[in-house]
Motif scaffolding. Sequence first.
Motif, PDB file in Angstrom:
ATOM      1  N   UNK A  29       0.823  -1.204   0.000  1.00  0.00           N
ATOM      2  CA  UNK A  29       0.000   0.000   0.000  1.00  0.00           C
ATOM      3  C   UNK A  29       0.862   1.261   0.000  1.00  0.00           C
ATOM      4  N   UNK A  30       2.182   1.102  -0.087  1.00  0.00           N
ATOM      5  CA  UNK A  30       3.143   2.204  -0.116  1.00  0.00           C
ATOM      6  C   UNK A  30       3.037   3.063   1.131  1.00  0.00           C
ATOM      7  N   UNK A  35      12.475   2.465   8.272  1.00  0.00           N
ATOM      8  CA  UNK A  35      13.251   3.681   8.044  1.00  0.00           C
ATOM      9  C   UNK A  35      12.926   4.350   6.720  1.00  0.00           C
ATOM     10  N   UNK A  36      12.155   3.717   5.853  1.00  0.00           N
ATOM     11  CA  UNK A  36      11.788   4.328   4.581  1.00  0.00           C
ATOM     12  C   UNK A  36      10.280   4.369   4.440  1.00  0.00           C
ATOM     13  N   UNK A  37       9.793   5.349   3.712  1.00  0.00           N
ATOM     14  CA  UNK A  37       8.365   5.450   3.410  1.00  0.00           C
ATOM     15  C   UNK A  37       8.192   6.264   2.145  1.00  0.00           C
ATOM     16  N   UNK A  44      10.309   8.251  -2.472  1.00  0.00           N
ATOM     17  CA  UNK A  44      10.867   7.479  -1.367  1.00  0.00           C
ATOM     18  C   UNK A  44      11.589   8.419  -0.407  1.00  0.00           C
ATOM     19  N   UNK A  45      11.274   8.317   0.866  1.00  0.00           N
ATOM     20  CA  UNK A  45      11.891   9.147   1.897  1.00  0.00           C
ATOM     21  C   UNK A  45      12.558   8.264   2.935  1.00  0.00           C
ATOM     22  N   UNK A  46      13.578   8.803   3.602  1.00  0.00           N
ATOM     23  CA  UNK A  46      14.302   8.067   4.634  1.00  0.00           C
ATOM     24  C   UNK A  46      14.247   8.822   5.948  1.00  0.00           C
ATOM     25  N   UNK A  47      14.252   8.056   7.021  1.00  0.00           N
ATOM     26  CA  UNK A  47      14.394   8.649   8.345  1.00  0.00           C
ATOM     27  C   UNK A  47      15.877   8.680   8.655  1.00  0.00           C
ATOM     28  N   UNK A 100      22.369   3.568   4.459  1.00  0.00           N
ATOM     29  CA  UNK A 100      21.485   3.556   3.298  1.00  0.00           C
ATOM     30  C   UNK A 100      21.324   4.975   2.800  1.00  0.00           C
ATOM     31  N   UNK A 101      21.441   5.159   1.513  1.00  0.00           N
ATOM     32  CA  UNK A 101      21.278   6.490   0.949  1.00  0.00           C
ATOM     33  C   UNK A 101      19.919   6.601   0.261  1.00  0.00           C
ATOM     34  N   UNK A 102      19.177   7.584   0.641  1.00  0.00           N
ATOM     35  CA  UNK A 102      17.889   7.858   0.035  1.00  0.00           C
ATOM     36  C   UNK A 102      17.891   9.262  -0.519  1.00  0.00           C
TER      37      UNK A 102
END
Length: 103
Positions: A29-30, A35-37, A44-47, A100-102
Motif C-alpha cells: 500500500x506504499x 526507516x523508509x516510506x 521514497x523518503x528516509x528517516x 542507506x542512501x535515500x
Amino acid sequence: MRTMMLALAATSLTVPAVTVATPAAAHQARAYSGKTWYDSQGRLRCRRSNGTTGLIVGAAGGALVGRAIDTRGERATGTILGAAAGALLGRQVERGRSTRRCR
C-alpha cells in the motif's frame, strides 16, 4: 452453556488475529515501513538521525579534552572551546553515519 462460552471466547481471540494487517500489505500500500516510506507524491523518503546524540556526547567529550589541554588559569576557555568543537564534530559524525542512501 459452558460450550457456548468456550466457543465465544475462541471466536473473540481469533478475530483480532485476522484483522491485523501484515507488513507485506502495508508495503504494497506504499505506507510507512521502518526507516523508509513514500510521501504523498510517491517519492521514497528516509528517516535519518538529526545528530542530537552525537552533539551531546561530543560536547561532553570535547569539554573534558579541552579542560585537560588548557592548563593555565581557570581553564574555562579550554572547556568552552572544547565543548563547542566536540559538539560540532559529534553532530557531523552522527549525521554522516548513514548506511542507506535515500533521495
